[in-house]
Design an enzyme around this catalytic site. Structure first.
Site, PDB file in Angstrom:
ATOM      1  CD  GLU A 245      -5.062  13.905   7.565  1.00 22.75           C
ATOM      2  OE1 GLU A 245      -4.803  13.114   8.488  1.00 22.75           O
ATOM      3  OE2 GLU A 245      -5.534  13.540   6.481  1.00 22.75           O
TER       4      GLU A 245
ATOM      5  CB  SER B 161       2.887  12.682   5.680  1.00 19.36           C
ATOM      6  OG  SER B 161       2.272  11.711   4.883  1.00 19.36           O
TER       7      SER B 161
ATOM      8  CD1 TRP C  86      -0.750   2.265   2.407  1.00 19.66           C
ATOM      9  CD2 TRP C  86      -2.725   1.773   1.494  1.00 19.66           C
ATOM     10  NE1 TRP C  86      -1.602   3.327   2.634  1.00 19.66           N
ATOM     11  CE2 TRP C  86      -2.821   3.048   2.085  1.00 19.66           C
ATOM     12  CE3 TRP C  86      -3.871   1.248   0.863  1.00 19.66           C
ATOM     13  CZ2 TRP C  86      -4.000   3.806   2.066  1.00 19.66           C
ATOM     14  CZ3 TRP C  86      -5.036   2.009   0.845  1.00 19.66           C
ATOM     15  CH2 TRP C  86      -5.085   3.266   1.441  1.00 19.66           C
TER      16      TRP C  86
ATOM     17  CD1 TRP D  50      -7.308  10.044   3.923  1.00 15.32           C
ATOM     18  CD2 TRP D  50      -6.886   7.865   4.157  1.00 15.32           C
ATOM     19  NE1 TRP D  50      -5.968   9.893   4.180  1.00 15.32           N
ATOM     20  CE2 TRP D  50      -5.684   8.571   4.338  1.00 15.32           C
ATOM     21  CE3 TRP D  50      -6.867   6.476   4.254  1.00 15.32           C
ATOM     22  CZ2 TRP D  50      -4.474   7.934   4.609  1.00 15.32           C
ATOM     23  CZ3 TRP D  50      -5.660   5.838   4.526  1.00 15.32           C
ATOM     24  CH2 TRP D  50      -4.486   6.567   4.702  1.00 15.32           C
TER      25      TRP D  50
ATOM     26  CG  ASP E  28      -0.376  11.226   2.832  1.00 21.02           C
ATOM     27  OD1 ASP E  28      -1.439  10.811   2.374  1.00 21.02           O
ATOM     28  OD2 ASP E  28      -0.271  11.759   3.936  1.00 21.02           O
TER      29      ASP E  28
ATOM     30  CD1 TRP F  47      -2.150   4.211   5.841  1.00 13.90           C
ATOM     31  CD2 TRP F  47      -2.655   3.362   7.848  1.00 13.90           C
ATOM     32  NE1 TRP F  47      -1.532   4.987   6.802  1.00 13.90           N
ATOM     33  CE2 TRP F  47      -1.833   4.491   8.050  1.00 13.90           C
ATOM     34  CE3 TRP F  47      -3.083   2.663   8.982  1.00 13.90           C
ATOM     35  CZ2 TRP F  47      -1.450   4.940   9.306  1.00 13.90           C
ATOM     36  CZ3 TRP F  47      -2.701   3.107  10.243  1.00 13.90           C
ATOM     37  CH2 TRP F  47      -1.890   4.239  10.383  1.00 13.90           C
TER      38      TRP F  47
HETATM   39  C1  FRU Z   1      -2.915  11.991   5.159  1.00 11.99           C
HETATM   40  C2  FRU Z   1      -2.417  11.293   6.382  1.00 11.99           C
HETATM   41  C3  FRU Z   1      -1.375  12.150   7.098  1.00 11.99           C
HETATM   42  C4  FRU Z   1      -0.575  11.134   7.858  1.00 11.99           C
HETATM   43  C5  FRU Z   1      -0.550   9.990   6.890  1.00 11.99           C
HETATM   44  C6  FRU Z   1      -0.522   8.642   7.533  1.00 11.99           C
HETATM   45  O1  FRU Z   1      -3.403  11.144   4.187  1.00 11.99           O
HETATM   46  O2  FRU Z   1      -3.496  10.960   7.238  1.00 11.99           O
HETATM   47  O3  FRU Z   1      -1.929  13.164   7.904  1.00 11.99           O
HETATM   48  O4  FRU Z   1       0.707  11.598   8.146  1.00 11.99           O
HETATM   49  O5  FRU Z   1      -1.715  10.086   6.095  1.00 11.99           O
HETATM   50  O6  FRU Z   1      -0.290   7.628   6.599  1.00 11.99           O
END
Ligand code: FRU
Length: 476
Positions: free
Chosen positions: A205, A83, A20, A288, A23, A47
Site C-alpha cells: 500500500e 489515498s 476518523w 490497522w 493515511d 473507518w
Molecule cells: C492504507 C489504506 C490504503 C487505502 C486507504 C483506505 O492504510 O488501506 O491502501 O487507500 O487506506 O482508507
C-alpha cells in the site's frame, strides 16, 4: 456519548477534527504553503466511506483545518476517495487519488473496483475532472488485481508526469506499478517498477518514490509481512528500500528493506519536498492491527510529527521537523549520577505530557536504564527500557490505562557501544515518539493514559551519569 473537552487535543500533531482519519494524503506545497490531506470518515470514529480532510500550515507545527476537499460523491468513487498525493502545477493544485467504485459481480457479490482519478483546485476548493477516472482498471496489465490498485504517488520529471500505484499480482504479491502522462488526463502503463518477490508482504500500500542524498528511495507499506527478529512485527508494516532506477527508469534496483518506525503505531507514510529542499515525511500514527480509540472520544486518529529525512551510510535518518524548536518553552535540566540503589528518581521540572525531552546517559557501568513516562505515580505508566548489554530499547504501554488486549510493547536495536547514548523523546498528549541513534532508529506509540498522569521517573541497574533536558511544547 461524552465529548472531549476543547483543549484536550494534542498540541503539535494533526488529529481528526471529529470522526476518523487514517493515511496522510496529498502532502505537498502549493503557493508557498504546506498542505496535508488525509483519509477521513466524518460520521463516526470508525473507518467508513472515505473523504479527504484538509489542513494547511506555514511551519508544520500549527495546522489550520480547511473545508473537506473531497467527498465520495460520484458514481466512480461512491465507495470512497482512497489515498493519493498532490502536486503543484500551472493548472492548479492537483490531487490524484483512488476512486473506489462499488459493483456487483455476476454472482451477486459486491466488489470494489479501484481506479485513479484527479481533482484540481486553488488550495481550498477542488473539482474532480470530467474525464475521471483517468487510469481505469482496463489499463492494468494482465494478472494485476482490479480490487487492489490504489494510492497513486504523483511527481513530475522533465515535461512528463509519473505516478506509482500499489497493486496486488495474480500470485498475491505486492507490487508498485509505474504510469506516465503528458497532460494528467491521458496515462499509459510503463512497468512493474518493483515487487515483493514473495519476500516482502502480500499487498504493497501507499508507495512513495523520491531522490534523497544522491540515492533514490522507495517506501511502501506492505500488508501481511512476516516478522524477522525485531523487525516487521506490525502485520501492516512500512518499509524503506534505498537504491536507484535502472538506466531506462522502468525498474528499481534496491538493497534489502528496513523498517521505517519500530513502534506499534505507524503506517502509510508519505513525503514531500519543501521549497528549501528538505524531504519531509509524515505517517499515520496508528495501525490497522492495533487501532484503538477511547469510548468517550469523538475523534480517532493522529499523524506523526513531520520528520526531516536524510541518508547516513545508506540508512534512513529521521529528525523531528526543525520548526518545532521555536515552540520549546519552560526549559528544565537535570544532571547527576543514578545508581541502582536509588530506586525510582523524579527530578524538579522534568515532567509533562507536551514535551521535547533529550536524555543522555553514560554506558560504561550501566546494564539497564529505565524511564516511566506519563506516570500517575500509582500504576499507570509507560515504560521506556534500555538494555545496554543487548542494545535493545523497548517501549511498553501495558499499563498506560488501555482496556483492550492489544499488543503493548515493541523493541528495537540501538547502538549502545558508544560512551554515551542519547534519546530524544517527543510526547504530545496521547503519543510518544522516540528518536535514537540521532534518528537512525525511531519508534512511535499512542497512549491514552489520562492526561493528569504527567510524571516522569528514572531508574537503572548498575550506575550511570544522566543528563536530561526538558522543554514543554506550547504548540497551538
Ligand atoms: C492504507 C489504506 C490504503 C487505502 C486507504 C483506505 O492504510 O488501506 O491502501 O487507500 O487506506 O482508507
Amino acid at each position: 456519548m461524552v465529548k472531549q473537552a476543547a483543549g484536550a487535543r494534542p498540541a503539535f500533531h494533526v488529529t481528526a477534527p471529529v470522526g476518523w482519519i487514517n493515511d496522510p494524503n496529498g502532502f505537498s506545497w502549493y503557493e508557498g504553503k504546506c498542505h496535508l490531506f488525509c483519509q477521513y470518515h466524518p460520521y463516526s470514529t470508525q473507518w467508513g466511506p472515505m473523504y479527504w480532510a484538509h489542513y494547511r500550515t506555514e511551519d508544520m507545527v500549527r495546522w489550520e483545518l480547511l473545508p473537506c476537499a473531497m467527498a465520495p460523491d460520484e458514481a466512480y468513487d461512491a465507495g470512497g476517495c482512497f489515498s493519493g498525493s498532490a502536486l503543484e502545477t500551472e493548472a492548479g493544485h492537483v490531487l490524484m487519488y483512488t476512486a473506489v467504485m462499488l459493483e456487483t459481480d455476476a454472482d451477486g457479490r459486491s466488489r470494489m473496483r479501484q481506479q485513479q482519478a484527479i481533482a484540481i483546485g486553488d488550495g481550498e476548493t477542488y473539482h474532480k475532472l470530467a474525464g475521471n477516472p483517468v487510469i481505469t482498471s482496463d489499463m492494468l496489465p494482465e494478472g494485476c488485481s482490479r480490487e487492489d490498485f490504489r494510492d497513486p504517488k504523483i511527481w513530475k520529471e522533465g515535461d512528463r508526469y509519473y505516478a506509482l500505484m500499489a497493486n496486488r499480482s495474480a500470485t498475491g504479491e505486492g507490487q508498485a506499478l509505474l504510469y506516465t502522462s503528458e497532460d494528467l488526463e491521458h496515462w499509459s502503463f510503463v512497468s512493474v517498477f518493483d515487487h515483493s518477490g514473495g519476500q516482502y508482504g502480500g499487498m504493497w500500500e501507499c508507495p512513495d518514490f523520491f531522490p534523497l542524498d544522491g540515492a533514490e528511495v522507495l517506501m511502501v507499506s506492505p500488508q501481511f509481512m512476516e516478522a524477522q527478529g525485531l523487525e516487521f512485527h506490525n502485520g501492516n508494516n512500512s518499509v524503506v528500500f534505498v537504491g536507484k532506477r535502472d538506466p531506462e527508469g522502468k525498474h528499481f534496483l534496491r538493497q534489502t528493506p528496513e523498517q521505517i518506525d519500530y513502534g506499534t503505531d505507524f503506517y502509510a507514510p508519505q513525503t514531500t519536498c519543501a521549497p528549501d529542499g528538505r524531504r519531509i515525511l509524515i505517517g499515520w500514527m496508528q495501525n490497522w492491527e492495533n487501532r484503538m480509540c477511547p469510548d468517550d472520544f469523538d475523534w480517532c486518529g493522529m499523524m506523526t510529527v513531520p520528520r526531516e529525512l536524510s541518508l547516513r551510510d545508506g540508512h534512513l535518518i529521521q529528525t523531528p521537523i526543525r520548526e518545532l524548536l521555536q515552540y520549546r518553552t519552560d526549559k528544565a535540566e537535570h544532571r547527576g549520577d543514578l545508581r541502582a540503589a536509588d530506586g525510582w528518581q523524579e527530578w524538579d521540572g522534568i515532567c509533562g505530557r507536551f514535551l521535547d525531552l533529550t536524555v543522555s546517559l553514560t554506558t560504561a557501568d550501566c546494564d539497564i536504564f529505565r524511564m516511566k513516562l506519563a506516570s500517575d505515580g500509582s500504576g499507570k505508566e509507560t515504560f521506556l527500557i534500555l538494555d545496554l548489554k543487548k542494545g535493545i530499547l523497548t517501549l511498553d504501554r501495558t499499563y498506560s490505562g488501555m482496556k483492550l488486549d492489544l499488543i503493548t510493547a515493541r523493541s528495537m536495536y540501538i547502538d549502545t557501544r558508544r560512551e554515551q547514548v542519547t534519546l530524544r523523546i517527543l510526547m504530545d498528549a496521547y503519543s510518544i515518539e522516540v528518536f535514537a541513534d540521532c534518528g537512525r532508529n525511531v519508534m512511535s506509540m499512542v497512549i491514552y493514559t489520562p492526561r493528569e498522569a504527567d510524571r516522569i521517573a528514572f531508574s537503572c541497574e548498575g550506575a550511570t551519569e544522566v543528563a536530561v533536558e526538558k522543554y514543554a511544547i506550547r504548540g497551538k
